[in-house]
Design an enzyme around this catalytic site. Structure first.
Site, PDB file in Angstrom:
ATOM      1  N   ASP A 195       1.065  -1.179   0.372  1.00 11.99           N
ATOM      2  CA  ASP A 195       0.561   0.012   0.068  1.00 11.99           C
ATOM      3  C   ASP A 195       0.900   0.991  -0.041  1.00 11.99           C
ATOM      4  O   ASP A 195       2.277   1.326  -0.303  1.00 11.99           O
ATOM      5  CB  ASP A 195      -1.114   0.082   1.140  1.00 11.99           C
ATOM      6  CG  ASP A 195      -0.017   0.088   2.112  1.00 11.99           C
ATOM      7  OD1 ASP A 195       1.030  -0.285   2.672  1.00 11.99           O
ATOM      8  OD2 ASP A 195      -1.109  -0.985   3.325  1.00 11.99           O
ATOM      9  N   HIS A 206      -7.549  -4.980   9.790  1.00 13.28           N
ATOM     10  CA  HIS A 206      -7.204  -4.327   9.073  1.00 13.28           C
ATOM     11  C   HIS A 206      -5.686  -5.216   8.414  1.00 13.28           C
ATOM     12  O   HIS A 206      -4.819  -5.400   8.797  1.00 13.28           O
ATOM     13  CB  HIS A 206      -7.224  -3.399   8.344  1.00 13.28           C
ATOM     14  CG  HIS A 206      -6.537  -2.212   8.733  1.00 13.28           C
ATOM     15  ND1 HIS A 206      -5.561  -0.982   9.832  1.00 13.28           N
ATOM     16  CD2 HIS A 206      -4.373  -2.790   8.861  1.00 13.28           C
ATOM     17  CE1 HIS A 206      -4.945  -0.176   9.391  1.00 13.28           C
ATOM     18  NE2 HIS A 206      -4.021  -1.581   9.520  1.00 13.28           N
ATOM     19  N   ASN A 263      -7.606  -3.159  14.352  1.00 15.94           N
ATOM     20  CA  ASN A 263      -9.159  -3.132  13.647  1.00 15.94           C
ATOM     21  C   ASN A 263      -9.415  -4.895  12.988  1.00 15.94           C
ATOM     22  O   ASN A 263     -10.400  -4.859  12.269  1.00 15.94           O
ATOM     23  CB  ASN A 263      -9.927  -2.070  13.240  1.00 15.94           C
ATOM     24  CG  ASN A 263      -9.278  -1.474  12.160  1.00 15.94           C
ATOM     25  OD1 ASN A 263      -8.061  -1.748  11.476  1.00 15.94           O
ATOM     26  ND2 ASN A 263      -9.634  -0.467  11.215  1.00 15.94           N
ATOM     27  N   GLU A 293      -9.838  -2.198   4.675  1.00 14.35           N
ATOM     28  CA  GLU A 293     -10.253  -1.707   6.280  1.00 14.35           C
ATOM     29  C   GLU A 293     -11.421  -2.650   6.261  1.00 14.35           C
ATOM     30  O   GLU A 293     -12.120  -3.427   5.621  1.00 14.35           O
ATOM     31  CB  GLU A 293     -10.798  -0.329   6.387  1.00 14.35           C
ATOM     32  CG  GLU A 293      -9.611   0.487   6.147  1.00 14.35           C
ATOM     33  CD  GLU A 293      -9.033   1.098   7.559  1.00 14.35           C
ATOM     34  OE1 GLU A 293      -8.669   0.200   8.596  1.00 14.35           O
ATOM     35  OE2 GLU A 293      -8.305   2.230   7.942  1.00 14.35           O
TER      36      GLU A 293
HETATM   37  P1  PGA Z   1       2.293  -1.673  12.549  1.00 14.53           P
HETATM   38  O1  PGA Z   1       0.721  -1.759  11.417  1.00 14.53           O
HETATM   39  O2  PGA Z   1       3.132  -2.938  12.178  1.00 14.53           O
HETATM   40  O3  PGA Z   1       2.278  -0.207  12.142  1.00 14.53           O
HETATM   41  O4  PGA Z   1       2.131  -1.759  13.598  1.00 14.53           O
HETATM   42  C1  PGA Z   1       0.523  -2.800  11.106  1.00 14.53           C
HETATM   43  C2  PGA Z   1      -0.853  -2.037   9.952  1.00 14.53           C
HETATM   44  O5  PGA Z   1      -1.480  -1.375  10.600  1.00 14.53           O
HETATM   45  O6  PGA Z   1      -1.324  -3.755   9.033  1.00 14.53           O
END
Ligand code: PGA
Length: 244
Positions: A68, A138, A136, A143
């Site tokens: 992404d 995702h 959450n 999302e």
């Molecule tokens: P993080 O993010 O590794 O910074 O916790 C993970 C994500 O949101 O996919």
């Protein structure tokens, strides 16, 4: 099928994760790597760099495809995911930057750019896809509510995700972009193997729902229950709700 691997802490999680990546990159000099940004994979990338420096692996002929990118951030912005990848991995190994792919968050025709990205993924099947998970549930920026059949697409980020990421933008949610481009869940599911890492108590519920919850867009990561080759490496805090 999801195979669970329990690590003590972040450091052990990163080392365990690298053992799976090494298995791919040692055996296939043309491997296609699906890569992720965020705090979680940084330790894994350090392991990859250390092993590269030890002369164990060459990335010269490999291709990478990232999950992404934010929309609207100049590529050279330190928080763009292209910058993140250069800083945390690409600048330190021998991968050809021309073979490293991150979605274009500045495309004039976003829809067309998304379609091209999905076509590229189809033409270059990913050998191992690295994933983090959001609090959450995702994966990538898919999302809750994202259809399982989604391909690369434009998303409006949830406030929770922007709040979680504000720490990279001087703690100011207003500086966090409102939109991103992400590989879709279907693109992710096409990877031959998926390696998801989770560290910290704030991920424990999402990890539980991914592994045991109903398979539902309410927890996008639950789609991984339908994939035949998923390894989930958790540290103690993130694995709090998991049975051994
Ligand atoms: P993080 O993010 O590794 O910074 O916790 C993970 C994500 O949101 O996919």
């Amino acid at each position: 099928m999801i195979v669970l691997k329990h690590a003590k802490d972040y450091n052990e999680m990163s080392k365990m994760a690298y053992s799976f990546v090494k298995n791919v990159v040692k055996n296939n000099e043309n491997a296609v790597l699906g890569l992720a940004t965020g705090s979680t994979p940084i330790g894994l990338y350090k392991e990859m760099i250390a092993d590269y420096n030890a002369g164990e692996v060459s990335y010269k002929n490999m291709v990478s495809i990232n999950l992404d990118e934010y929309v609207g951030l100049p590529v050279e912005h330190p928080e763009s995911y292209r910058s993140f990848m250069n800083t945390n991995l690409f600048n330190h190994v021998d991968i050809d930057k021309a073979n490293t792919h991150v979605p274009n968050g500045l495309a004039e025709n976003v829809e067309e750019a998304c379609k091209e990205y999905t076509d590229f993924i189809k033409a270059h099947p990913i050998d191992i896809q690295i994933l983090g998970i959001g609090a959450n549930g995702h994966i990538g920026f898919n999302e809750p509510g994202t259809p399982f059949g989604s391909t690369t697409h434009l998303v409006e980020l949830k406030e929770k995700t922007r709040l979680d990421n504000a720490r990279f933008f001087e703690g100011d949610i207003n500086k966090v972009p409102t939109h991103a481009v992400t590989m879709g869940l279907q693109d992710i599911m096409e990877a031959k193997q998926i390696l998801l890492l989770a560290s910290g108590a704030n991920k424990a519920e999402a990890v539980r729902d991914m592994v045991y919850g109903p398979i539902s867009p309410d927890c996008p990561a639950s789609v991984l229950q339908l994939h035949e080759n998923v390894i989930v490496v958790v540290d103690e805090a993130a694995g709090y709700y998991l049975k051994a």
